[in-house]
Design an enzyme around this catalytic site. Structure first.
Site, PDB file in Angstrom:
ATOM      1  CB  SER A  93      -0.971  -0.041   1.189  1.00 35.94           C
ATOM      2  OG  SER A  93      -1.895   1.018   1.126  1.00 35.94           O
ATOM      3  CG  HIS A 199      -6.035  -0.414  -0.598  1.00 36.17           C
ATOM      4  ND1 HIS A 199      -5.357  -0.010  -1.725  1.00 36.17           N
ATOM      5  CD2 HIS A 199      -5.202  -0.203   0.446  1.00 36.17           C
ATOM      6  CE1 HIS A 199      -4.152   0.413  -1.371  1.00 36.17           C
ATOM      7  NE2 HIS A 199      -4.040   0.322  -0.067  1.00 36.17           N
TER       8      HIS A 199
END
Length: 306
Positions: A93, A199
């Site tokens: 990420s 996300h």
């Protein structure tokens, strides 16, 4: 430890802790320049935050994201000072941005400009769109996907972390319902201390706000192999990077696929650069017969360089 078989993994959000990075800067004072460069872009004393802020303050997205990136880059630089480099990089990420800096895709200054825009956009989206995330341990990806599909409301897997851990995210009620169902079926379900459902589509406003900032950045071909969370494979092109990075904010992190791809290419040494040992643990659970190390402070650096 040869660079040809070594990959650096860069830590993601949630890895932060009070005092991180301090012992590395004390050992190598020249590393303070990384924090100073970030501070000029961010408009606040990033090193001071790492050294003195409470865990609660450090957990704020606008602080944790640049702080983790700075510590991660310090770790990689400390390794370079000691003759250890990598021929591939991947991040989880947020960590993908440190990986982009390490591979030469963006300058360090532009890396921090991207993180400033990203963290501000994500914090604002989190305040607007409340969501939740749960780590699910002990159930297969297929079982988790099935439960999410059958749960009323919006919830889906967003982090494919290891063969035994998948993170789900979505609307608060839907995420809790799916987590409860999986727990009743024998899984461990741990609610994550995050501001929203990262996300997932609940971050779409952040992606939209972030993209124009990314369009001002110059991207270059990576000098070493760079791996992508979105595809789980080696980055194939730097075309449309602003669009790809905006998509990254709302797309699942396919970390297990990245590890499998690296393993298939013969990488046998995985060094996590950044606070805590989350990614090191995921590698341990996913790959067999590989060397795993982490560098987050002076002690772990000494252990890694031997």
């Amino acid at each position: 430890m040869t660079a040809e078989k070594t990959v650096f993994l860069f830590s993601g959000q949630g890895s932060q802790y009070a005092g991180m990075g301090v012992s590395l800067v004390e050992k190598y004072p020249e590393l303070k320049a990384i924090f100073d460069e970030a501070a000029d872009i961010l408009g606040f004393d990033l090193y001071g935050k790492c050294a003195e802020a409470s865990d609660e303050e450090l957990a704020k997205t606008v602080i944790s994201q640049p702080a983790i990136m700075a510590v991660s880059l310090c770790a990689a630089e400390a390794l370079r000072i000691n003759g250890i480099t990598a021929s591939a990089a991947a991040g989880h990420s947020l960590g993908e941005y440190a990986a982009m800096v390490y591979t030469g895709m963006v300058s360090r200054a532009d890396g921090f400009k991207l993180i400033k825009a990203r963290s501000e956009a994500m914090q604002k989206a989190a305040e607007t769109n409340k969501g939740a995330m749960y780590a699910i341990i002990g159930k297969s990806v297929e079982e988790i996907e099935k439960v999410c599909e059958e749960t009323e409301g919006y919830v889906l897997p967003v982090n494919y972390n290891s063969s035994v851990q998948t993170v789900i995210a979505g609307e608060e009620n839907a995420a809790k319902a799916a987590a409860d169902t999986l727990a009743a079926a024998g899984a461990r379900a741990i609610k994550l201390n995050v501001a929203s459902a990262f996300h997932s589509k609940l971050m779409q406003s952040a992606a939209d706000k972030f993209k124009p900032a990314a369009e001002k950045i110059t991207f270059s071909e990576p000098k070493i192999k760079m791996f992508s969370n979105i595809t789980g494979k080696e980055l194939d092109s730097i075309e449309n990077m602003p669009e790809r990075l905006a998509k990254h904010i709302v797309s699942p992190v396919r970390f297990t696929d990245e590890l499998a791809a690296l393993n298939a290419l013969g990488y046998d040494t995985f060094i996590e650069c950044g606070p805590n040992k989350v990614l090191s643990g995921l590698v341990k659970k996913t790959l067999k017969g590989v060397n795993i190390a982490n560098v987050q402070d002076a002690d772990s650096l000494a252990k890694t360089i031997g």
